[in-house]
Design an enzyme around this catalytic site. Structure first.
Site, mmCIF file in Angstrom:
data_model
loop_
_atom_site.group_PDB
_atom_site.id
_atom_site.type_symbol
_atom_site.label_atom_id
_atom_site.label_comp_id
_atom_site.label_asym_id
_atom_site.label_seq_id
_atom_site.Cartn_x
_atom_site.Cartn_y
_atom_site.Cartn_z
ATOM 1 N N ARG A 180 -14.403 36.533 46.332
ATOM 2 C CA ARG A 180 -15.045 35.794 45.231
ATOM 3 C C ARG A 180 -16.124 34.856 45.757
ATOM 4 O O ARG A 180 -15.914 34.107 46.711
ATOM 5 C CB ARG A 180 -14.004 34.976 44.487
ATOM 6 N N HIS B 112 -6.033 29.983 48.351
ATOM 7 C CA HIS B 112 -6.806 29.273 47.324
ATOM 8 C C HIS B 112 -6.964 30.057 46.026
ATOM 9 O O HIS B 112 -6.845 29.511 44.945
ATOM 10 C CB HIS B 112 -8.178 28.971 47.919
ATOM 11 N N HIS C 236 -9.253 29.193 51.301
ATOM 12 C CA HIS C 236 -10.357 28.230 51.349
ATOM 13 C C HIS C 236 -10.392 27.649 52.753
ATOM 14 O O HIS C 236 -9.360 27.253 53.290
ATOM 15 C CB HIS C 236 -10.147 27.124 50.311
ATOM 16 N N ARG D 28 -16.898 32.459 52.492
ATOM 17 C CA ARG D 28 -15.603 31.842 52.771
ATOM 18 C C ARG D 28 -14.705 32.619 53.718
ATOM 19 O O ARG D 28 -14.015 32.044 54.551
ATOM 20 C CB ARG D 28 -14.834 31.740 51.458
ATOM 21 N N GLU E 25 -23.385 25.933 47.026
ATOM 22 C CA GLU E 25 -22.151 26.290 47.743
ATOM 23 C C GLU E 25 -22.391 27.561 48.533
ATOM 24 O O GLU E 25 -23.401 28.257 48.327
ATOM 25 C CB GLU E 25 -20.987 26.462 46.758
HETATM 26 P P1 FAD Z 1 -4.964 27.714 35.506
HETATM 27 O O1 FAD Z 1 -6.006 26.709 35.308
HETATM 28 O O2 FAD Z 1 -4.209 27.680 36.775
HETATM 29 O O3 FAD Z 1 -3.928 27.587 34.305
HETATM 30 C C1 FAD Z 1 -2.754 28.365 34.300
HETATM 31 C C2 FAD Z 1 -1.878 27.862 33.174
HETATM 32 O O4 FAD Z 1 -0.804 28.753 32.964
HETATM 33 C C3 FAD Z 1 -1.242 26.506 33.471
HETATM 34 O O5 FAD Z 1 -1.257 25.772 32.278
HETATM 35 C C4 FAD Z 1 0.189 26.878 33.833
HETATM 36 O O6 FAD Z 1 1.133 25.867 33.635
HETATM 37 C C5 FAD Z 1 0.414 28.032 32.895
HETATM 38 N N1 FAD Z 1 1.483 28.953 33.286
HETATM 39 C C6 FAD Z 1 1.652 29.623 34.449
HETATM 40 N N2 FAD Z 1 2.751 30.406 34.373
HETATM 41 C C7 FAD Z 1 3.280 30.224 33.130
HETATM 42 C C8 FAD Z 1 4.412 30.750 32.450
HETATM 43 N N3 FAD Z 1 5.258 31.620 33.012
HETATM 44 N N4 FAD Z 1 4.651 30.341 31.191
HETATM 45 C C9 FAD Z 1 3.842 29.429 30.590
HETATM 46 N N5 FAD Z 1 2.763 28.900 31.187
HETATM 47 C C10 FAD Z 1 2.476 29.297 32.440
HETATM 48 N N6 FAD Z 1 -13.126 27.650 40.732
HETATM 49 C C11 FAD Z 1 -14.438 27.471 40.441
HETATM 50 O O7 FAD Z 1 -15.051 28.323 39.800
HETATM 51 N N7 FAD Z 1 -15.059 26.333 40.843
HETATM 52 C C12 FAD Z 1 -14.442 25.344 41.538
HETATM 53 O O8 FAD Z 1 -15.034 24.340 41.859
HETATM 54 C C13 FAD Z 1 -13.068 25.530 41.879
HETATM 55 N N8 FAD Z 1 -12.397 24.602 42.601
HETATM 56 C C14 FAD Z 1 -11.055 24.761 42.807
HETATM 57 C C15 FAD Z 1 -10.344 23.751 43.452
HETATM 58 C C16 FAD Z 1 -8.968 23.850 43.604
HETATM 59 C C17 FAD Z 1 -8.208 22.772 44.307
HETATM 60 C C18 FAD Z 1 -8.289 24.984 43.093
HETATM 61 C C19 FAD Z 1 -6.809 25.104 43.217
HETATM 62 C C20 FAD Z 1 -9.004 26.002 42.471
HETATM 63 C C21 FAD Z 1 -10.382 25.896 42.321
HETATM 64 N N9 FAD Z 1 -11.116 26.895 41.697
HETATM 65 C C22 FAD Z 1 -12.442 26.709 41.425
HETATM 66 C C23 FAD Z 1 -10.443 28.040 41.087
HETATM 67 C C24 FAD Z 1 -10.267 27.768 39.588
HETATM 68 O O9 FAD Z 1 -9.954 26.404 39.404
HETATM 69 C C25 FAD Z 1 -9.179 28.612 38.988
HETATM 70 O O10 FAD Z 1 -9.372 29.952 39.316
HETATM 71 C C26 FAD Z 1 -9.194 28.485 37.473
HETATM 72 O O11 FAD Z 1 -9.101 27.131 37.100
HETATM 73 C C27 FAD Z 1 -8.046 29.255 36.893
HETATM 74 O O12 FAD Z 1 -7.998 29.002 35.529
HETATM 75 P P2 FAD Z 1 -6.889 29.714 34.665
HETATM 76 O O13 FAD Z 1 -7.038 29.219 33.281
HETATM 77 O O14 FAD Z 1 -6.925 31.156 34.923
HETATM 78 O O15 FAD Z 1 -5.504 29.194 35.308
HETATM 79 C C1 SIN Z 2 -14.768 24.163 46.136
HETATM 80 O O1 SIN Z 2 -15.139 23.172 45.510
HETATM 81 O O2 SIN Z 2 -14.976 24.356 47.333
HETATM 82 C C2 SIN Z 2 -14.020 25.197 45.408
HETATM 83 C C3 SIN Z 2 -14.975 26.069 44.735
HETATM 84 C C4 SIN Z 2 -14.303 27.332 44.343
HETATM 85 O O3 SIN Z 2 -13.177 27.599 44.736
HETATM 86 O O4 SIN Z 2 -14.954 28.101 43.646
#
Ligand code: FAD
Ligand code: SIN
Length: 523
Positions: free
Chosen positions: A375, A340, A233, A279, A111
């Protein structure tokens, strides 16, 4: 009143991994505001960056991360991230997460910004596979109790008789189905609520990403940092349907090229790495090209990638584009930038500790310092794993000697008529449009001041409703969206330079003399 050793807020990668780890030491209640898989994690495509390649080394991964971070990464945090990352990925595999293999080895993708192939993935549905594996493991753990449709509303604090300082002692939670507020008391609270893409009109983030953890921590007096660094993104599919579908950077990693609608490849003019430039550079270049041409999108030409490889590596992207009547095997696909990822958040140390004792944060909600001003792709799933693990190892042994405290005053329970969802939705739309138009990819002093002037009255309106109206899920979110939007504006207004994801056209250069520091704000 529910008592538990640890409350975890959020069921994405950070919350689930932390819960599994800390459950070795005590009882865990995990609240999540919708159904358990609803998270950004579930949508992650590209993968997890970690050093597994024979031509790779921790020093190279560290170097790539620091370059992307544009001078603001915390080197100690980056070191921890990169060196501890591979062990955490192996633990996921031991838990049953199935990553794509090439023979005996992990298949490694490339990437933008990475000098080596180091993206561990499960085809183009990496996040869904991780979420599945973690939810399965959590369901089998009797010490973890998950409550769906429970939205954390505010943190509870009390005076710690040992230190005489304020300590986080629990969370006030809205059971969104019963419409009831419930206090949960705990020895430690972990915020793992994800990002805040829903603050912007166009976003790759699911609907849960409303900045709740950052807003709650800020209201509780925790330090919040670097909110100006919102990553856009470059390649979200155009047009958006119910939500914007991401075209993974891995597609460019395998050879896809960005072109104007007239067919000209334009990224060579912006960066030596062309379509695989960092990015922020790619998103700004697309923004510039779209403004220059008036076109509503640019094209991503995938014709350099062999058909068999597209079918094997990007089956979900092929299916999703196909469902929208596009054929990525034969024609370019239209893409636009979208909000993103939040690089800033609740300021933590490398053990997940916030500035408020008893309060921890991990995942996208936290600002550990690893991302700096930008990032590196696929470093966020890794960050969630590494720092959730470290927080659990910090908290666990302390549980036996940490007292359960009672908040001084019972939390208020407003009983007035609930605000109409339609009115709140209308305010939300205004916020999203203001943020997109004035606090987006390119900023200026005048546009930031205008944004603040338009957001303030909404904040007053929402705070007024909060003081009187019966709380609803929509009111909880709008309160956090407006709070988070203002935090982004405040941080952006303090950075008079252009660095990483923050581009200020009044100050289009880096100012290392005055601005080589985090933007930290406290209530
Ligand atoms: P999340 O996975 O967003 O989980 C948050 C949780 O908190 C959810 O369960 C939500 O319901 C809960 N929540 C929120 N507010 C409250 C509240 N007030 N009370 C109770 N529950 C609550 N990163 C990479 O490293 N590689 C990738 O390939 C990548 N691809 C991505 C593709 C997309 C489309 C997106 C959107 C993001 C991507 N990212 C990627 C970023 C990465 O997915 C996220 O940064 C990461 O998953 C965040 O994880 P998290 O556990 O912090 O939050
Ligand atoms: C992607 O697959 O392009 C998302 C990767 C990331 O947000 O880290």
């Amino acid at each position: 009143m529910t008592n538990t050793d640890v409350v975890v807020v959020g069921s994405g990668i950070a919350g689930l991994f932390f819960a599994l780890k800390v459950a070795k030491y005590g009882t865990v209640t995990l609240v999540t505001k919708k159904s358990r898989p609803e998270s950004s994690t579930n949508w992650a495509q590209g993968g997890v960056a970690a050093v597994f390649g024979t031509d790779d080394s921790p020093d190279l991964h560290i170097e790539d991360t620091l370059v992307a971070g544009a001078g603001l990464c915390h080197p100690d945090a980056v070191d921890v991230l990169v060196r501890e990352g591979p062990s955490r990925v192996r633990e996921l595999i031991e838990l049953g997460v199935r990553f794509t293999q090439e023979g005996e080895d992990l298949s490694l993708g490339r990437e933008g910004g990475h000098s080596r192939r180091r993206i561990v993935r499960a085809a183009d549905l990496t996040g869904r596979e991780i979420e599945r594996g973690l939810l399965h493991a959590v369901a089998e753990n009797p010490k973890i109790h998950i409550l769906e449709n429970h939205a954390a509303v505010d943190l509870l604090t009390a005076t710690d008789p040992g230190t005489l300082g304020e300590r986080c002692c629990g969370v006030l939670v809205l059971d969104t189905e019963a419409g009831e507020l419930k206090p949960f008391l705990a020895r430690a609270v972990m915020l793992a609520t994800g990002g805040c893409g829903q603050v912007y009109r166009h976003t790759t983030n699911p609907s849960i990403a409303t900045g709740d953890g950052v807003a709650m921590a800020y209201r509780a007096g925790a330090k919040v940092a670097n909110m100006e660094f919102v990553q856009f993104h470059p390649t979200a599919l155009y047009p958006a349907r119910d939500h914007t579908f991401l075209i993974s950077e891995a597609v460019r990693g395998e050879g896809a090229v960005l072109r104007r609608r007239d067919g000209a490849a334009f990224m060579d003019a912006y960066h030596p790495l062309a379509s695989l430039a960092p990015r922020d550079v790619v998103a700004r270049a697309i923004d510039t090209e779209m403004k220059r041409s008036g076109d509503p999108y640019v094209n991503l030409d995938c014709s350099a990638i062999p058909e068999a490889e597209i079918r094997a590596r990007f089956p979900n992207i092929l299916r999703e584009t196909g469902e929208r009547g596009m054929d990525m095997l034969r024609e370019p696909i239209p893409v636009v930038p979208a909000a993103h990822y939040l690089c800033g958040g609740v300021l933590t140390d490398t053990d997940g500790r916030s500035s408020v004792p008893g309060l921890y944060a991990a995942g996208e909600t936290a600002c550990t310092g690893v991302h700096g001003a930008n990032r590196l792709a696929s470093n966020s799933l890794l960050e969630a794993l590494v720092f959730a693990h470290r927080a659990a190892e910090r908290i666990g042994p302390q549980l036996a000697v940490t007292r359960m405290l009672q908040p001084a005053a019972p939390p208020p329970q407003p009983t007035g008529e609930a605000a109409a969802d339609a009115e709140l939705e209308a305010q939300r739309e205004v916020i999203r449009n203001v943020m997109w138009d004035s606090v987006g990819i390119v900023r200026s002093g005048a546009r930031l001041a205008d944004a603040e002037a338009r957001l303030r009255p909404i904040s007053e309106l929402v705070n007024g409703l909060w003081a009187t109206a019966r709380p609803t899920a929509e009111l909880v979110e709008v309160r956090n969206v407006i709070q988070t939007a203002l935090l982004i504006v405040r941080c952006a207004s303090r950075r008079h330079e252009s660095r990483g994801l923050h581009f200020d056209e009044d100050h289009p250069y880096r100012d290392n003399e005055h601005m080589l520091r985090d933007t930290i704000i406290v209530r």
